[in-house]
Design a protein around this motif. Structure first.
Motif, mmCIF file in Angstrom:
data_model
loop_
_atom_site.group_PDB
_atom_site.id
_atom_site.type_symbol
_atom_site.label_atom_id
_atom_site.label_comp_id
_atom_site.label_asym_id
_atom_site.label_seq_id
_atom_site.Cartn_x
_atom_site.Cartn_y
_atom_site.Cartn_z
ATOM 1 N N ASP A 46 -8.156 -3.545 0.005
ATOM 2 C CA ASP A 46 -8.880 -2.292 0.182
ATOM 3 C C ASP A 46 -8.631 -1.788 1.599
ATOM 4 O O ASP A 46 -7.828 -2.362 2.355
ATOM 5 N N LEU B 158 -6.255 -3.257 4.752
ATOM 6 C CA LEU B 158 -5.102 -2.508 5.250
ATOM 7 C C LEU B 158 -5.215 -2.274 6.751
ATOM 8 O O LEU B 158 -4.226 -2.433 7.492
ATOM 9 N N CYS C 242 0.821 -1.206 0.000
ATOM 10 C CA CYS C 242 0.000 0.000 0.000
ATOM 11 C C CYS C 242 0.854 1.255 0.000
ATOM 12 O O CYS C 242 0.514 2.253 -0.650
ATOM 13 N N SER D 134 2.107 1.759 -3.504
ATOM 14 C CA SER D 134 1.080 2.076 -4.505
ATOM 15 C C SER D 134 0.639 3.528 -4.449
ATOM 16 O O SER D 134 -0.001 4.016 -5.383
#
Length: 261
Positions: A246, A250, A230, A233
C-alpha cells in the motif's frame, strides 16, 4: 547524516585525521572535551581551521556560563555546518544563537528537564534536528545505560522530532571503541527506534555507524522490486514477496532508495 564525530577543539593536530575519517559531520568540541584553561585557545583553533576551509560543526558550551557568551562572540560571521547546543532545556539560548548565526542548530537533550521540555526545544528557532546526550542523561537521572532504562527517552526524542517536523534525531555515543559488534548492535537499535545517525567519539567507530545507518543490499533490492511493481500496476493493488503493497510501503521503499543516493 549518519555519523557525527567529535574532536577536541584544543587538539588541532587531530582535526585533519578527523576530517579524513569518513564521518558525515565532524564536530569541533569546545565543551566537555576541553578543560577550562584551554577554552580560549580552542576557540582560536576553531577559527583558524574554519578560515582555512574546514567544513565542520561546532559544539559550544552550555548556556548560563561565561564560556557560552564567549562562544557566541566566536560565532559571529563564522561559516559552520551547524552548531550543537549542550544541555538544551529551554528556548532562550536558541534565541540567543539565532541572533549571531544562521547555521542550523542541533540541541542536545541530556537531562531530565531537557526531555521534559523536548517539544519546546524542538520548535525553537534554527533547530534542524535533535541529538540525545545519553551519558549525561543517565548521570542526571541516576539510571544505568541499559536499553530498557533509556528506551522512554529515546522514543520521546524520536516522537518529538517527528511532531515538530524536524529531521530524524541523532543518538548518543557508544563507549565501546574497539568492539565493532557492540557499536553495530547499538546503531541498529537506534535506527530501529527511528534515529537517523549516531554521535561518535573515535574515528574507528565511524565506518561501523555509517554501515548500520545505510540501507542494506537486501533492503535496496526489496525497495526496487516494490517501486517497479507499483509502476507496472498503474495504481492497481499489487503484492511483492507475498505481501500487499500500500502507500506507506511504497513510501518506505522510495525513502530507502533516496537514502542510497
Amino acid at each position: 547524516m549518519r555519523s557525527y564525530l567529535f574532536v577536541p577543539g584544543d587538539r588541532p593536530e587531530r582535526f585533519g585525521k578527523a576530517l579524513a575519517a569518513g564521518a558525515d559531520v565532524v564536530i569541533l568540541d569546545l565543551e566537555d572535551a576541553v578543560a577550562a584553561p584551554n577554552k580560549a585557545q580552542a576557540r582560536d583553533n576553531v577559527r583558524r581551521a574554519v578560515d582555512d576551509g574546514a567544513q565542520v560543526m561546532l559544539r559550544i558550551n552550555g548556556a548560563g556560563s561565561q564560556d557560552f557568551i564567549d562562544d557566541l562572540a566566536l560565532l559571529h560571521g563564522l561559516p559552520l555546518r551547524g552548531v550543537m547546543l549542550p544541555k538544551a532545556e529551554s528556548v532562550g539560548p536558541l534565541g540567543e544563537l539565532a541572533e549571531v548565526t544562521d547555521a542550523p542548530v542541533i540541541p542536545l537533550i541530556e537531562s531530565a528537564l531537557g526531555l521534559w521540555e523536548v517539544m519546546t526545544v524542538a520548535r525553537g528557532p534554527g533547530v534542524e534536528r535533535l541529538a540525545f546526550g545519553s551519558i549525561d542523561f543517565q548521570v542526571d537521572l541516576g539510571c544505568d545505560g541499559s536499553d530498557e532504562a533509556l528506551l522512554h527517552a529515546r522514543s520521546r526524542i524520536v516522537l518529538a522530532s517527528r511532531v515538530a517536523g524536524l529531521q530524524a534525531p541523532v543518538d548518543g555515543v557508544s563507549v565501546a571503541l574497539d568492539d565493532e559488534a557492540v557499536i553495530a548492535a547499538e546503531s541498529r537499535r537506534s535506527r530501529a527506534l527511528g534515529f537517523a545517525g549516531k554521535l561518535c567519539i573515535h574515528p574507528r567507530q565511524v565506518a561501523v555507524v555509517n554501515a548500520a545507518f545505510s540501507p542494506t543490499r537486501e533492503e535496496l533490492e526489496w525497495a526496487a522490486r516494490v517501486v517497479a511493481a507499483c509502476e507496472r500496476s498503474a495504481g492497481a493493488a499489487v503484492s511483492v514477496d507475498g505481501a500487499m503493497v500500500d502507500l506507506p510501503v511504497l513510501l518506505r521503499a522510495q525513502n530507502l532508495l533516496a537514502m542510497a543516493g
